[in-house]
Each structure stands twice: as structure tokens, then as C-alpha cells.
Design a protein around this motif. Structure first.
Motif: not given
Ligand SMILES: *Cc1c(COP(=O)(O)O)cnc(C)c1O
Length: 381
Positions: A75-77, A149, A153, A180-181, A203-204
Motif C-alpha cells: 500500500p501507499g505507506s 504531502v 487526506t 497518494v490522494t 485505493q484513492k
Molecule cells: C492513504 C494515505 C497514505 C497511506 O496509504 P496506505 O495505502 O494506507 O498505506 C499516505 N499518504 C496519504 C496522503 C494518504 O492519504
């Protein structure tokens, strides 16, 4: 025996919810169908073709020609961690902009790599200012990176990625950007803005299933990775090794096993990116902006207002002020249980003070907004 299991287990059949929180967002049925197609071997030539196309589609989404553009199998992390562990070496000074949850995590990643994080903070609900970043750069001329960032989010705030990247260039700093978002929801131009390392999530605004993190590295970032004096501390996220599986150019080079790719999830990502390409990036961004306006009007019509200043708002993540006397958790649980509608809670400093209504990708639709406003209206009455 201390643990008792039932004699039979039944398949898990989730209800159909409408996902309007901070992610995961609603996944389109065509993406879910793609996920259910037959699994191929992770080195099957047909699967490698799909990987190559996925790279091209990601280059389109990120607006980049970067060769090193691919999804991390996590995932994003993990995308955040991939950017930081590959680029930051012990002793490197990194200016980390924080105005919510995710900047704080980036700082943690920097420090775990032995980097020295310099904090630039802004109150939750506000963007990081250029003046505060410039002040940090003046105080720390040895800084090698600025991390920030793009779309926070946790608060619904947009940071001015283009301006921060321009400032970084003036000070010879590389940029590490959390998209990510933002990817697929607001304007994002990796090459034009000169971003060096960027990560996103499936997933965003891509409206794919969770669990994949698209990343992209500029040529300068690749040179920094290749010139490291120390080994990347993470084996799994070491880009020097991952490129052996994903290749560095489109279609070029032999592929070798690194880890077993999440084959079916990659079918889903490919399909979601194909949908974005078919709609057109600019049209998708425009749709998010229009849906945001519609949501805002709907919220105002039932007496609700947004937290963030208009100029800094993210269309895809709306932080709504919870009116005095309204029970935050009760409203959210009624929406979920009676309407199958998920909206997000506030985090950290904003917990209990706001709801977070996501309009991400496939979920940014007239139908969802009408449903959300009508449901909120019933619950609040
Ligand atoms: C959701 C999110 C993450 C983390 O993504 P995961 O898929 O939950 O690991 C990191 N940065 C931002 C800005 C996010 O919205």
C-alpha cells in the motif's frame, strides 16, 4: 482444546457500501471484474506485457517520462517508505513539511533511515507556506531533500506542489512528494514541476482495490540511488533489485524473479488506469472539481460548512465541520448501518470536530453526492 471453531465456515459476502471516506473509495465493477480473471504466472510473457502497459499508463497518470515508474507491491505507506529508504542516506538533511498525519509519517521514515529531519509545520487545516520552507532552507543550506504531502487526506488541504518544487530547485534540493490522494484527482505534473520521487496509492482517486503503490523516480533520483555509499536498508523495497523484475525501459530487458507480484491486483490497477486514460486525465480532474462544488452546495443546503479555506481545498477530500451538539460517532454509525454509507472521522487534532467526505475517482459522481446529502439530512434531523 482452548479454541473452539464452528464446524462450518461460510464465504464472506460483504454488503454493498458506498465508500465516501478518505479511502478506500468505491471500486468500479469493471475493475472488480478484472480482479477475478484467471491468475497468470508472474513471469508469463502475457503478464509482462500487462506490466509494461501498466508502466505506460502510470507514466500518463503521473505526466512523466521517467523510466523508473511502476507500482510497489504494497500500500501507499510502502511507496512512502520506498522513496525515503532509497534516497535518504544516514546524515542526509531532509526538510519535512507537516500539516497533518502523513507529513509526520514521512518524518518518521526519514529518521529511521538515519536522516536528519528538519520540521516545517503548519496548523492542521492549513497549507505549508513557502515562506516557512524558505526559512528552513536558509537555516539549513546543507539540506538535500524537501518532502511534503501534495494532498493531505487527514485535513483536506492541498499544498502547492508546483511552487514547493520550484523553490527546491532554486536551493538544489530534491523533492519527495506524497501523491497518494492527489493522483487522478487534482492537477499533478511530475516532469513539468520537476518532482524527483513520488508515490501514490491504488485505493484513492484511482478507485482500485487497496494494496498497491505507484511510484516514479526522476533520472537525478535514480543517479542518487545508484551512487549511494550505503546499501538500501530494506531488501524488499531496494529499487536496485526491483528493476530487475519490472525493467527500467518500456518492454526492454529480461525479467528476473524478485518477489511474486500480486498478479490479480495488477489486473485491477491496469483496468483502473485504463479507465482514467479513457476518460482523460484533464476530464477526470474537472469532474472532481465539479463534484466538489456540487457537494459543497448540498452541504450548505443542510446547514453544514467546510473547514478549509476555499483556495486550499481538495475537491476529493472534504472536511466538514460537525455542528455543535451533534454526536459524531452516532451519525457515522447510522450512516453505515442504515444507509450503507461510509464517511470518514476526523484524525488527530481534528478528531470529533470534522467528518471527512471523500469524492475519489469512481465515487465522485452525482449519484453518490445526492445519496450522501439525502442520507445526512435524514440522520441529522
Ligand atoms: C492513504 C494515505 C497514505 C497511506 O496509504 P496506505 O495505502 O494506507 O498505506 C499516505 N499518504 C496519504 C496522503 C494518504 O492519504
Amino acid at each position: 482444546m482452548s479454541v473452539h471453531y464452528p464446524n462450518t465456515f461460510t464465504s464472506f459476502i460483504p454488503p454493498v457500501r458506498t465508500l465516501m471516506g478518505p479511502g478506500p473509495s468505491d471500486v468500479s465493477p469493471t475493475v472488480l471484474n478484472a480482479l477475478a480473471r484467471p491468475t497468470l504466472g508472474h513471469l508469463d510473457p502475457l503478464f509482462i506485457q500487462l506490466m509494461d502497459e501498466t508502466k505506460q499508463l502510470l507514466q500518463y497518470a503521473f505526466q512523466t517520462n521517467n523510466n523508473l515508474t511502476m507500482p510497489i507491491s504494497a500500500p501507499g505507506s510502502a511507496g512512502m517508505e520506498a522513496c525515503v529508504v532509497n534516497l535518504v542516506e544516514p546524515g542526509d538533511v531532509v526538510i519535512v513539511c507537516q500539516n497533518g498525519v502523513f507529513g509526520g509519517r514521512m518524518k518518521e521514515n526519514v529518521e529511521r533511515c538515519g536522516g536528519i529531519a528538519v520540521d516545517v509545520t503548519a496548523p492542521w487545516g492549513e497549507p505549508n507556506t513557502l515562506a516557512s520552507i524558505e526559512a528552513a532552507l536558509t537555516q539549513h543550506p546543507e539540506a538535500k531533500f524537501i518532502g511534503f504531502v501534495h494532498a493531505e487526506t487527514s485535513t483536506g488541504v492541498r499544498n502547492d506542489a508546483q511552487a514547493i518544487c520550484a523553490l527546491a530547485k532554486q536551493h538544489d534540493c530534491m523533492t519527495i512528494v506524497d501523491a497518494v490522494t492527489s493522483l487522478g484527482g487534482i492537477e499533478l505534473k511530475v516532469d513539468e514541476w520537476g518532482i524527483d520521487a513520488i508515490y501514490s496509492g491504488s485505493q484513492k482517486c484511482l478507485s482500485c482495490v487497496p494494496g498497491l503503490s505507484p511510484v516514479s523516480f526522476s533520472d537525478a533520483a535514480v543517479a542518487k540511488i545508484q551512487g549511494r555509499k550505503t546499501q538500501v536498508q530494506s531488501w524488499f523495497l531496494d529499487m536496485n533489485l526491483i528493476v530487475g523484475y519490472w525493467g527500467t525501459g518500456s518492454g526492454g530487458g529480461k525479467r528476473a524473479y524478485h518477489h511474486t507480484a500480486p498478479v490479480n491486483s495488477l489486473y485491477a490497477l491496469h483496468e483502473s488506469l485504463r479507465l482514467l486514460h479513457a476518460e482523460g486525465l484533464e476530464n477526470a480532474i474537472e469532474r472532481h472539481a465539479q463534484m466538489h462544488n456540487k457537494l459543497k452546495q448540498g452541504l450548505e443546503s443542510i446547514g453544514l460548512s467546510l473547514l478549509v479555506n476555499e483556495a486550499d481545498r481538495l475537491p476529493q477530500l472534504n472536511t466538514v465541520i460537525i455542528p455543535d451538539g451533534v454526536d459524531d460517532a452516532a451519525v457515522r454509525s447510522r450512516l453505515l448501518n442504515e444507509f450503507n454509507l461510509e464517511i470518514g472521522a476526523g484524525l488527530g487534532a481534528l478528531a470529533g470536530k470534522v467528518w471527512r467526505i471523500g469524492l475519489m475517482g469512481y465515487a465522485a459522481s452525482d449519484k453518490n453526492i445526492d445519496f450522501c446529502i439525502a442520507s445526512l439530512k435524514k440522520v441529522l434531523n
